[in-house]
Design an enzyme around this catalytic site. Sequence first.
Site, PDB file in Angstrom:
ATOM      1  N   TYR A 150      -1.596  -0.840  10.397  1.00  0.00           N
ATOM      2  CA  TYR A 150      -1.713  -1.129   8.967  1.00  0.00           C
ATOM      3  C   TYR A 150      -0.524  -0.555   8.205  1.00  0.00           C
ATOM      4  O   TYR A 150       0.104  -1.247   7.399  1.00  0.00           O
ATOM      5  CB  TYR A 150      -3.011  -0.541   8.432  1.00  0.00           C
ATOM      6  CG  TYR A 150      -3.233  -0.751   6.953  1.00  0.00           C
ATOM      7  CD1 TYR A 150      -3.744  -1.958   6.476  1.00  0.00           C
ATOM      8  CD2 TYR A 150      -2.942   0.253   6.025  1.00  0.00           C
ATOM      9  CE1 TYR A 150      -3.956  -2.158   5.116  1.00  0.00           C
ATOM     10  CE2 TYR A 150      -3.146   0.062   4.671  1.00  0.00           C
ATOM     11  CZ  TYR A 150      -3.650  -1.141   4.222  1.00  0.00           C
ATOM     12  OH  TYR A 150      -3.853  -1.333   2.871  1.00  0.00           O
TER      13      TYR A 150
ATOM     14  N   SER B 256       0.860  -1.185   0.000  1.00  0.00           N
ATOM     15  CA  SER B 256       0.000   0.000   0.000  1.00  0.00           C
ATOM     16  C   SER B 256       0.893   1.231   0.000  1.00  0.00           C
ATOM     17  O   SER B 256       2.026   1.194   0.492  1.00  0.00           O
ATOM     18  CB  SER B 256      -0.895   0.013   1.246  1.00  0.00           C
ATOM     19  OG  SER B 256      -1.538   1.277   1.403  1.00  0.00           O
TER      20      SER B 256
END
Length: 258
Positions: free
Chosen positions: A165, A148
Amino acid sequence: MHIKELFDLSDKTAIVTGGGRGLGEQIAEGLAEAGANVVLCSRKVEACQEVAERLQQEKGVTTLALSCDITSPSDVKMVVEKTIEEFGSIDILINNSGATWGAPAAEMPLEAWKKVIDVNVTGTFLMAQEAGKKMIQQKSGKIINIASVAGLGGAHPRYMDTIGYNTSKGAVITFTKDLAAKWGQYNINVNAIAPGFFPTKMSKVLIEQGEDYLLDMTPLKRFGSEKDLKGAAVFLASGASDFITGDVLIVDGGTHAL
């Protein structure tokens, strides 16, 4: 080799974790359109089954849907064994399954941190390790880890207060580079895709809360669409990327360039 042959995945077999929805479904569709047989797995096997049936009917490839918790070594081993049993090889692995948790860093619950790291990092490792054993025997394979843009550096706390995350995706990027260094000798390519903001179930709240800011920070002034990961995934899964390994392909509309 003709350029069309370089992107052809006919007779190849791909495993896509988290393939029952969102980015995983989009990637699975792209691989199927390029001719690959696709194994879809996640904890929600019903969603995988629906996608598997659709791809088989619409794209004319063979598919398989399996239940799998990627943090469970026994589940991971079962998926790899059933794939080999059904198709004889594993040519492509897409490590897409992921988890997130929003909380200020000072308030992040330890259990939430462990869950995110376990799914995003340990799960990616387990799938790559088990599938990689077969690829080492084959002396060929493509592993694509879904990272990401959140793993490229810090993120604005107002719009992405997800330290677990972000940390996990940074780890996936380093894991990708190191595994590429370790397994290049076996003719295994290991790369990552770092998507920007795509409307999915996981990103829905984040996009709703920060839509104007996120679009302002994206040079192309839009979010990712249902087709924007297909080409990247097929490229890294195909012969067109045979001399690329240890790389991170950023698909974010230019956000990282600012």
